[in-house]
Design an enzyme around this catalytic site. Structure first.
Site, PDB file in Angstrom:
ATOM      1  N   CYS A  88      16.740  33.478  40.902  1.00 11.14           N
ATOM      2  CA  CYS A  88      16.308  32.100  40.631  1.00 11.14           C
ATOM      3  C   CYS A  88      15.367  31.550  41.702  1.00 11.14           C
ATOM      4  CB  CYS A  88      17.523  31.185  40.470  1.00 11.14           C
ATOM      5  SG  CYS A  88      18.513  31.587  39.033  1.00 11.14           S
ATOM      6  N   HIS A 344      15.524  24.683  33.647  1.00  7.23           N
ATOM      7  CA  HIS A 344      15.544  25.815  34.574  1.00  7.23           C
ATOM      8  C   HIS A 344      15.000  27.091  33.936  1.00  7.23           C
ATOM      9  CE1 HIS A 344      16.469  28.386  37.812  1.00  7.23           C
ATOM     10  NE2 HIS A 344      17.737  28.655  37.546  1.00  7.23           N
TER      11      HIS A 344
END
Lengths: 398, 477
Positions: A88, A344
């Site tokens: 991430c 996200h």
């Protein structure tokens, strides 16, 4: 003698797509959207770009591996294009590549693009991936909320807190981000949600409920990075500089060595201290005007405030409840809605955070605009608390 | 030749006990609900005959490794992969140990035991059973999952064999086959009469004769029953008045198949005094019967397993756990679980045995890595092997994950802190609706790590379970 990255690269253009369920848009188009906005913002020609870094984390549901998909989508003819992946934290890795290339003097103009097309998985949440043929023999296939939920229990046990206080603190984190997301035109989730709804949501991973978890989105973001000298040669004088860009990667200490209590993210603490030193930030509580932290889950944002030194240890839940990190609080956080509501798309998130800080520093944040923005901080976290890639970046005017 | 004796007998049952009343209630409309009496042990999704056999075998003292290892089951998950071999790895026995898999008859474990007691070599025999039966049959609620293990060696031990006898008869009380994986039963009355008249009565009489004792000298019997009433009729014919522990275990945990004789023998040893004579039988297309004299005390594992657990009252979960209600878990269940054969050969021994390593600085870690995790390590080091399965451990962090796919949600996992300093991210098992707390003690359990549904393979590793199981309610309360 190395002197760090401070003021050696500036961002002259940024772009960010609408995040969300982009059913009708391919990864290629998302990259083009973000790049086109950034290029127009910079006033440069595509032909002036000398190198590119491409961030995409989940090649099985995105565009596959290698940097060729970016070079092809943008038709970057003959340029050195590099793909980076660090879970991430991928978006920040892409930015780091471009910043280091410019700061080293190797090129004057570099571009960083991050993209993810998560909604093509066909289900909610992140895909479950192999951890390698050896690790798969023993390592649990935990979900992302599962790995972060463990922070909550360990944090509560370490500080002797009531479960209710931790839960309410986490709920306020999400409440605040929903309030902010409603003011972000490009955010995935734009509906305010009340505290009771958050507190009573279905459990995803004990103690994280549905609203403690961020959205899973499609999206892309882009930054065009140049040397300060090159920017000035173009007549640009209102410049956003990279003051610090630090990454700390777990080497197994947390997960294998037995000293870590599971209540914080060590890499964030290391990266934060290095970033403050690199940027010359002596008192982050006074000098940081706005943060965009990796709020993949509400508990992550909460403990991150301690890891960044913005809350005292064991006090983050109460600081959140007191509104310290609200848009009108002392140190506003997730002003664009954060991962929680802006969304996200993994490979894009680090650049999306930079996009909001960049917008705030330039006074372009519209309804969300804060006053007197000095330093903006982004915190982009890959992996899980026990095995993380933590990045902390500081941006400010040149 | 050195006299071989039983050195220990251990029993294992999974956590859950299904209440037959639930099946009776749920199936009342069909008339197939059964008697509604008793409970049966139900294995977790990640337990199979091999994992349970390993758990039972952990009760044996293997500090001096046996010369051979036998795995016995009629429900073994693999037909061409030595489960005895995997068991030897799980128990960290030498690679030179002789391994053998015994299958195709419920009496296989007892047959192996007689051979071992008559032979001159030490041997570990472990049996596990997780048999499949269709809902509505007596077997579905009457069969239980569980395991037993017996260690044979040359010490004083817990029992010695006085005599034995065998009868072979192609009596089809039930059968399963490649084409029919679930049992096809014959009529109960026929089975009982044939089992008594053709099998048990002559076999028991012959065993008593071989042992040189009278029927009245037997203190306790372990006689698996194909149908209720078999033992009582056979005992009457033979003059036995000893209680049959298989009846008690069948009522509380179900018929454990191949594992039934060892589990019940473990229970018998727990309750016996030195000098008692025990009659132990294995049944299946005939019978093997042996007479034992007790020379030591049982290890208590079977008694503890029978007394502790958790009652399962959800019929649909029971169906799911017994493979009779495959739920559609959606795309999240499609994760690729392929196991690499070369990786397994390279690392499987450390994985199956949960073997960590002590580095040159004294720190213990799992798995071993070229460069130790110890902060002052500067390069590759050699390790001393450190088995982790018996090391005290506690919860460092944990969650109950409802997003991640597991066949029996939620998915418990977290960091486990071992007393020797090692720390491992692990799956948890046997939590049964209660998330263990930070600091709570844990014990290790050998379990299925992953089921590869595409290629029909399964891999094994260890999981962490709460250290104590709850007491089961006493019958009638």
């Amino acid at each position: 003698m190395a002197s760090g990255i401070k003021d050696k690269a500036v961002i002259v253009g940024m772009g960010c797509t609408q995040f969300g369920e982009r059913w009708d848009t391919s990864s290629d188009m998302l990259m083009v959207e973000a790049f086109t906005e950034a290029l127009e913002d910079s006033g440069l020609e595509k032909s002036q770009i000398e190198a590119a870094w491409f961030g995409s984390a989940l090649d099985d549901v995105n565009v596959g591996n290698s940097a060729i998909p970016l070079a092809t989508a943008l038709r970057l003819q003959g340029l050195p294009v590099t793909r980076v992946e660090n879970m991430c934290a991928t978006g920040t890795e892409a930015l780091r590549g471009a910043v280091y290339a410019v700061a080293s003097g190797a090129v004057d103009v570099a571009v960083a693009v991050g993209v993810e097309k998560l909604k093509d998985t066909g289900f909610g949440g992140l895909p479950i991936r192999t951890k390698g043929s050896v690790n798969d023999l023993w390592m649990p296939y935990g979900s992302a909320p599962g790995t972060f939920a463990q922070l909550a229990g360990a944090y509560q046990a370490k500080h002797g807190l009531k479960a209710e206080d931790v839960k309410r603190g986490m709920a306020h984190v999400s409440w605040k981000s929903h309030q902010n997301g409603a003011l972000s035109p490009k955010a995935h989730l734009r509906k305010p949600v009340d505290m009771e709804t958050i507190l009573n949501a279905p459990m995803i991973s004990d103690p994280l409920g549905l609203f403690d978890c961020c959205g899973v989105s499609d999206g892309a973001a882009c930054a065009i990075v140049v040397s300060p000298e090159f920017a000035k040669s173009l007549g640009k004088d209102d410049l956003v500089a990279v003051k610090a860009l630090q990454i700390s990667t777990s080497h197994g200490w947390e997960a294998q060595y037995g000293e870590w209590d599971g209540s914080y993210v060590k890499g964030t603490r290391i990266a934060a201290q290095k970033a403050y030193a690199e940027a010359g930030v002596r008192d982050p509580r006074e000098e940081i005007s706005v943060t965009e932290v990796h709020d993949c889950f509400s508990i992550t944002e909460m403990v991150t405030m301690e890891d960044l030194g913005l809350s005292d240890e064991g006090r983050a839940a109460f600081d959140c409840l007191d509104g310290r990190y609200d848009r009108d609080g002392a140190i506003p956080s997730q002003v664009d809605g954060g991962l929680k509501c802006f969304g996200h798309p993994v490979g894009a998130s680090g650049l999306r955070m930079a996009y909001e800080v960049y917008s705030q520093l330039l006074g372009r944040a519209g309804q969300r605009q804060l006053r007197d923005v000095n330093f903006g901080l982004t915190h982009n976290l890959g992996g899980q608390p026990a095995n993380s890639v933590s990045s902390v970046s500081v941006f400010g005017r040149l | 030749m050195t006299e071989m004796r039983l050195q220990s007998v251990s029993g294992y049952l999974p956590l859950l006990r299904f209440d037959a009343k639930v099946a009776r209630s749920e199936l009342r409309w069909s008339g197939l609900g059964g008697s509604g009496r008793g409970h049966r042990a139900v294995a977790g999704w990640d337990e199979d005959p091999l994992t349970m056999a390993v758990e039972a075998a952990r009760g044996a003292d293997l500090s001096v490794p046996p010369e051979s290892v036998v795995f016995a089951s009629t429900s073994a998950p693999f037909s061409d992969r030595s489960q005895a071999g995997v068991m030897a790895e799980a128990l960290r026995l030498p690679t030179s140990v002789l391994t053998q898999d015994v299958a195709n008859t419920r009496r296989g474990a007892v047959t192996a035991l007689i051979r071992a007691l008559k032979g001159g070599a030490s041997e570990l025999i472990a049996s596990g059973e997780k048999r499949t039966a269709r809902p509505g049959t007596a077997q579905h609620v009457g069969w239980g999952d569980g395991a037993g293990a017996a260690l044979v060696g040359s010490g004083d031990g817990v029992a010695k064999m006085l005599g034995h006898a065998s009868i072979t008869a192609d009596l089809l009380d039930i059968y399963t086959s490649v084409e029919r994986a679930t049992p096809y039963p014959s009529e109960d009355r026929f089975v009982r009469d044939a089992a008594v008249g053709e099998v048990y009565t002559p076999a028991i009489r012959a065993a008593l004769d071989a042992a040189g004792i009278a029927a009245g000298d037997v203190a306790a019997a372990v006689v698996p029953e194909p149908v209720g009433g078999t033992y009582r009729a056979a005992a009457k014919a033979c003059g036995l008045d000893a209680p049959n522990l298989c009846e008690e275990v069948a009522a509380k945990a179900g018929d454990l198949g191949t594992a039934m004789p060892f589990f019940c023998l473990g229970l018998a040893l727990d309750r016996s005094k030195i000098g008692d004579r025990l009659l132990v039988a294995g049944f299946g297309n005939g019978a093997d019967v042996l007479v034992l004299e007790v020379t030591g005390r049982g290890d208590g594992t079977a008694s503890a397993a029978l007394a502790r657990g958790a009652i399962l009252t959800s019929y649909s979960r029971f169906l799911n756990l017994t493979g009779m209600l495959p739920l559609e878990y959606g795309p999240r269940a499609e994760v690729n679980q392929k196991v690499s054969a070369s990786t397994l050969l390279r690392h499987g021994r450390d994985m199956h045995g949960f073997v960590g390593g002590r580095d040159q600085g004294g720190n213990v870690q799992f798995p071993k890595t070229p460069v130790p995790v110890r902060p002052d390590a500067t390069g590759p080091e050699d390790y001393e092997d450190v088995p982790m399965t018996e090391i005290a451990a506690k919860v460092a962090s944990i969650t109950a994950d409802r997003l991640n796919f597991t066949p029996d949600p939620p998915f418990y996992f977290g960091l486990v802190q071992f007393e020797n300093g090692a720390r491992v991210m692990m799956e948890h098992c046997d939590c049964e609706g209660r998330t263990p707390e930070v600091g709570e003690p844990l014990r290790m359990q050998f379990r299925i790590k992953a089921l590869d549904r595409q290629r029909h393979f399964r891999s094994y590793f260890w999981k962490a379970a709460p250290i104590a199981r709850p007491d089961l309610p006493e019958e009638g309360k």
